[in-house]
Enzyme design. Structure first.
Site, PDB file in Angstrom:
ATOM      1  N   ASP A  67       0.823  -1.211   0.000  1.00  0.00           N
ATOM      2  CA  ASP A  67       0.000   0.000   0.000  1.00  0.00           C
ATOM      3  C   ASP A  67       0.857   1.261   0.000  1.00  0.00           C
ATOM      4  O   ASP A  67       2.075   1.198   0.184  1.00  0.00           O
ATOM      5  CB  ASP A  67      -0.951  -0.007   1.209  1.00  0.00           C
ATOM      6  CG  ASP A  67      -0.244  -0.341   2.529  1.00  0.00           C
ATOM      7  OD1 ASP A  67       0.995  -0.353   2.560  1.00  0.00           O
ATOM      8  OD2 ASP A  67      -0.946  -0.585   3.522  1.00  0.00           O
ATOM      9  N   ASN A 136      -7.276  -2.267  14.111  1.00  0.00           N
ATOM     10  CA  ASN A 136      -8.684  -2.604  13.870  1.00  0.00           C
ATOM     11  C   ASN A 136      -8.831  -3.852  12.993  1.00  0.00           C
ATOM     12  O   ASN A 136      -9.905  -4.142  12.487  1.00  0.00           O
ATOM     13  CB  ASN A 136      -9.425  -1.418  13.238  1.00  0.00           C
ATOM     14  CG  ASN A 136      -8.837  -1.020  11.893  1.00  0.00           C
ATOM     15  OD1 ASN A 136      -7.885  -1.652  11.414  1.00  0.00           O
ATOM     16  ND2 ASN A 136      -9.400   0.005  11.276  1.00  0.00           N
ATOM     17  N   HIS A 138      -7.081  -4.365  10.164  1.00  0.00           N
ATOM     18  CA  HIS A 138      -6.825  -4.169   8.730  1.00  0.00           C
ATOM     19  C   HIS A 138      -5.533  -4.845   8.308  1.00  0.00           C
ATOM     20  O   HIS A 138      -4.614  -5.032   9.101  1.00  0.00           O
ATOM     21  CB  HIS A 138      -6.890  -2.689   8.330  1.00  0.00           C
ATOM     22  CG  HIS A 138      -5.749  -1.814   8.742  1.00  0.00           C
ATOM     23  ND1 HIS A 138      -5.940  -0.534   9.220  1.00  0.00           N
ATOM     24  CD2 HIS A 138      -4.408  -1.998   8.720  1.00  0.00           C
ATOM     25  CE1 HIS A 138      -4.761   0.015   9.459  1.00  0.00           C
ATOM     26  NE2 HIS A 138      -3.813  -0.847   9.175  1.00  0.00           N
ATOM     27  N   GLU A 143      -9.654  -1.709   5.261  1.00  0.00           N
ATOM     28  CA  GLU A 143     -10.306  -1.367   6.518  1.00  0.00           C
ATOM     29  C   GLU A 143     -11.554  -2.226   6.725  1.00  0.00           C
ATOM     30  O   GLU A 143     -12.074  -2.810   5.763  1.00  0.00           O
ATOM     31  CB  GLU A 143     -10.712   0.112   6.486  1.00  0.00           C
ATOM     32  CG  GLU A 143      -9.540   1.081   6.314  1.00  0.00           C
ATOM     33  CD  GLU A 143      -8.798   1.342   7.620  1.00  0.00           C
ATOM     34  OE1 GLU A 143      -8.687   0.433   8.474  1.00  0.00           O
ATOM     35  OE2 GLU A 143      -8.315   2.472   7.793  1.00  0.00           O
TER      36      GLU A 143
HETATM   37  C1  GLP Z   1      -0.341   0.626   8.580  1.00  0.00           C
HETATM   38  C2  GLP Z   1      -0.081  -0.207   7.337  1.00  0.00           C
HETATM   39  C3  GLP Z   1      -0.317  -1.664   7.577  1.00  0.00           C
HETATM   40  C4  GLP Z   1       0.355  -2.090   8.868  1.00  0.00           C
HETATM   41  C5  GLP Z   1      -0.265  -1.364  10.014  1.00  0.00           C
HETATM   42  C6  GLP Z   1       0.266  -1.769  11.379  1.00  0.00           C
HETATM   43  O1  GLP Z   1      -1.646   1.082   8.674  1.00  0.00           O
HETATM   44  N1  GLP Z   1      -0.855   0.203   6.206  1.00  0.00           N
HETATM   45  O2  GLP Z   1       0.156  -2.403   6.467  1.00  0.00           O
HETATM   46  O3  GLP Z   1       0.260  -3.466   9.040  1.00  0.00           O
HETATM   47  O4  GLP Z   1      -0.009   0.014   9.811  1.00  0.00           O
HETATM   48  O5  GLP Z   1       1.444  -1.099  11.631  1.00  0.00           O
HETATM   49  P1  GLP Z   1       2.327  -1.272  12.936  1.00  0.00           P
HETATM   50  O6  GLP Z   1       3.201  -2.435  12.674  1.00  0.00           O
HETATM   51  O7  GLP Z   1       3.102   0.013  13.000  1.00  0.00           O
HETATM   52  O8  GLP Z   1       1.401  -1.455  14.084  1.00  0.00           O
END
Ligand code: GLP
Length: 245
Positions: A67, A136, A138, A143
């Site tokens: 993404d 959440n 995702h 989402e």
């Molecule tokens: C972002 C990314 C996700 C990732 C998530 C969790 O929103 N788009 O791909 O998995 O954050 O990130 P973290 O590892 O910092 O909790």
């Protein structure tokens, strides 16, 4: 689905890095799907160290990131292209031409998303997709919704994601409101998936996502149906799943 509670966050990273390395060893021209977020930083550091030590080469590997924020240029220090260069691409022997991140700076969402799907297909599909888990539920930026989005698309980020990711920006107003993300169909089409999750604040969602009902309201729950999914969590994130693992 294989669910592993690692001994520590470092152990989680090491195990995940080893799994990625084993794919690259088995097929030096494999296609890796990559993720951002704080969780994979440790495993990228392990891969960089392995590459510098001559244990692994990414010279023929192709990558596709999950993404990218819509509206951020690749040079922006919060863009995912910047993140990947900082934590991985600039420190390994990969051909940067073979690294793909959705074009966040291109406002033409339909063109960006269609081109991304085509590029993945042209590369022969993804062999191993790395994933983190949003608070959440995702994955990528898929989402919670009423349906599982299939292909790469443009999403409106939820308030909770904007809030969660604001820690990395100067102010919450600077967090982009939209992103381009692989769809759930794109992710499920990867031949293997590898999920890493760390932190006590993820313990509840880990239990829901991997041991609760499969529902688009918890997007990661679909991974329970993936034929080759490995989930590696640190002890804090796995705390509520000790009896289930
Ligand atoms: C972002 C990314 C996700 C990732 C998530 C969790 O929103 N788009 O791909 O998995 O954050 O990130 P973290 O590892 O910092 O909790």
């Amino acid at each position: 689905m294989e669910f592993i509670i690692a001994e520590s966050a470092e152990d989680m990273s090491r195990r995940a890095a080893d799994r990625i390395a084993s794919f690259v060893e088995a097929d030096p021209s494999c296609v890796l799907g990559l993720a951002t977020g704080t969780t994979p930083i440790g495993l990228y550091a392990d891969l960089v160290a392995d590459c510098k030590a001559g244990k692994i080469s990414f010279a023929d590997v192709t990558t596709f990131n999950l993404d990218e924020y819509r509206g951020l240029a690749p040079e922006h220090d919060q863009s995912y292209r910047y993140f990947m260069k900082k934590h991985l691409f600039d420190h390994i022997d990969i051909d940067q031409e073979r690294t793909h991140v959705p074009e966040g700076f291109n406002p033409d969402a339909d063109a960006v998303c269609a081109a991304y799907e085509q590029a993945i297909e042209a590369a022969g599909g993804i062999d191993l997709q790395l994933l983190g888990l949003g608070p959440n539920g995702h994955i990528g930026f898929n989402e919670p919704e009423e349906t599982f989005p299939k292909a790469t698309h443009c999403v409106d980020l939820t308030e909770s994601t904007i809030q969660a990711n604001s820690r990395l920006f100067d102010s919450i107003d600077d967090v982009p409101r939209q992103a381009y993300t692989m769809g759930i169909g794109t992710i499920m089409a990867a031949r293997s998936v590898l999920v890493v999750v760390e932190g006590a604040h993820k313990a509840e969602i880990v239990k829901k996502a991997f041991f609760g009902p499969v529902t688009p309201e918890v997007p990661a729950s679909i991974l329970q149906f993936h034929p080759d999914a490995v989930v590696i969590v640190d002890p804090a994130a796995g705390e509520l799943c000790r009896d289930m693992a």
